[in-house]
Structures are given as structure tokens and as C-alpha cells.
Design an enzyme around this catalytic site. Structure first.
Site, PDB file in Angstrom:
ATOM      1  N   HIS A  57     -24.888 -38.113  18.910  1.00 47.14           N
ATOM      2  CA  HIS A  57     -26.117 -38.738  18.366  1.00 47.14           C
ATOM      3  C   HIS A  57     -26.237 -38.591  16.833  1.00 47.14           C
ATOM      4  CE1 HIS A  57     -28.195 -34.793  17.482  1.00 47.14           C
ATOM      5  NE2 HIS A  57     -27.761 -34.361  18.557  1.00 47.14           N
ATOM      6  N   CYS A  65     -24.681 -30.452  21.325  1.00 45.58           N
ATOM      7  CA  CYS A  65     -24.479 -31.777  21.082  1.00 45.58           C
ATOM      8  C   CYS A  65     -23.475 -31.840  20.011  1.00 45.58           C
ATOM      9  CB  CYS A  65     -25.782 -32.355  20.852  1.00 45.58           C
ATOM     10  SG  CYS A  65     -26.842 -32.596  22.244  1.00 45.58           S
TER      11      CYS A  65
END
Length: 208
Positions: free
Chosen positions: A163, A179
Site C-alpha cells: 500500500h 505490510c
């Protein structure tokens, strides 16, 4: 005339001290270089970075590089220790992106697929993250100040994603909860290049 024994000892002692000083001078930059890739910083929901800070330069700038692999074009390969994400293009080339990765204890490796894509995703910190950072909101709508950034690529059925970020200064560091983050310009570029179903390989280190 031979030097007095005390002068000889002093000369040897001076030589040893000089050697120690040089060794420390060499070792300190080496240690600093190893520690540079770790950043102790919390999430900053609501913070909107300056546009100039989102333009990377140097090794973490998005660029086409030589990359030898047997994986098919379109595959994403992440090298956690290098802080790079590679999008394979074939002919020993790949588009390379600088990334932020998981902190120690939150790094992982494996083989997944992109299961979903989302523009300006909402953010719902998982319970374990809220336990570590109780000040975090339980929900935050997508937007420029959202820690998820401009785009998100969801990895399988896991909680992990590739992301964007509202903290461009964290690229190149081990800072996340597992992440992989890119500056918003880069995640928008990657988002446009890869479809749902894209193969994603996560490695701790480059395969020689």
C-alpha cells in the site's frame, strides 16, 4: 645507539593506541549503516506529507533495473532485507520500487496472490496494532492523511497489503507491522500495472 627500553615500550603503546582509534573510526560508520534501516516511528493518522517529500531520489527511486529471474513477467518479487519490490518485465529486467518493510518480529516470507485492489482504501487497524498503539482510531476513511495511502493491493486472505503511505520518510526502513509500503506516486504506478491474481513472492533476502 639503541633506544632505552622505556622509549621502545612507549612507542609500541602509541602504535597500539593509534590502531585502536583507526579500528573504532572504521567500525562506527559500519554499525551506523546496519542500523540505518530500522526506524522507531509510530503511525501518524491525519498527517499529510509535503508533495516534495514523496519524490524519492537515489537507490529507492522507482527505476528499471537488471534483474535475473525465472519468474514470468508480471510477477512481483519482494526482497525484505534489500527494501525493494521488483515487478518482473522479462528479458532480465524489472521495475524496482523502494519500500518500507516489517519491523523485527513482523517480517515474513511466502507466496501469495493479489486478491483485491482498492483506491484510497479505508484503514481499520487490527486489534493487535491497537493494543500496541492505543491512540489509533478504530476506523479512518481513505484520504491523503490515511496511513494506507493512495492505493492498496491486498495479499490473499491475510491482513498484509502492499500500500501507499503518508510517511514517505519511512521508505527504506523496517517500520511496519508486516505490510509493504511505497510512496503514493509509486503505489499508484504499481497499481496500474498489476491485475488481481498477480503472483507475489516475498523473500527475506535476494536469491543468489
Amino acid at each position: 645507539m639503541a633506544m632505552p627500553e622505556t622509549d621502545v615500550l612507549l612507542q609500541r603503546l602509541f602504535g597500539v593506541l593509534v590502531g585502536l582509534v583507526l579500528a573504532v573510526a572504521v567500525a562506527v560508520p559500519a554499525v551506523a549503516q546496519v542500523q540505518r534501516g530500522v526506524m522507531e516511528i509510530e503511525d501518524q493518522p491525519g498527517f499529510v506529507p509535503d508533495e516534495a517529500d514523496e519524490i524519492l531520489s537515489g537507490p529507492f527511486e522507482r527505476q528499471l533495473v537488471f534483474f535475473r529471474t525465472t519468474e514470468a513477467p508480471g510477477t512481483i518479487i519482494i526482497h525484505t532485507s534489500e527494501r525493494f519490490l521488483y515487478l518482473v518485465e522479462g528479458n532480465n529486467r524489472a521495475m524496482r520500487y523502494g519500500i518500507g518493510v516489517g519491523r523485527e518480529g513482523f517480517q515474513w516470507s511466502g507466496l501469495l496472490q493479489i486478491s483485491r485492489k482498492q483506491e484510497w482504501p479505508d484503514w481499520r487497524p487490527p486489534p493487535e496494532m491497537i493494543q500496541r498503539q492505543p491512540y489509533l482510531p478504530r476506523f479512518m476513511a481513505g484520504g491523503p492523511g490515511n496511513p494506507m495511502g493512495a492505493r492498496a493491493l491486498y495479499l490473499g486472505a491475510t491482513v498484509y497489503r502492499i500500500h501507499g503511505t503518508n510517511q514517505p520518510q519511512t521508505i527504506g526502513h523496517a517500520v511496519s507491522s508486516g505490510c509493504f509500503r511505497l510512496v503514493n506516486n509509486d503505489i499508484v504506478d504499481l497499481y496500474e500495472r498489476v491485475p488481481v491474481g498477480t503472483k507475489v513472492i516475498v523473500r527475506h533476502a535476494a536469491k543468489l
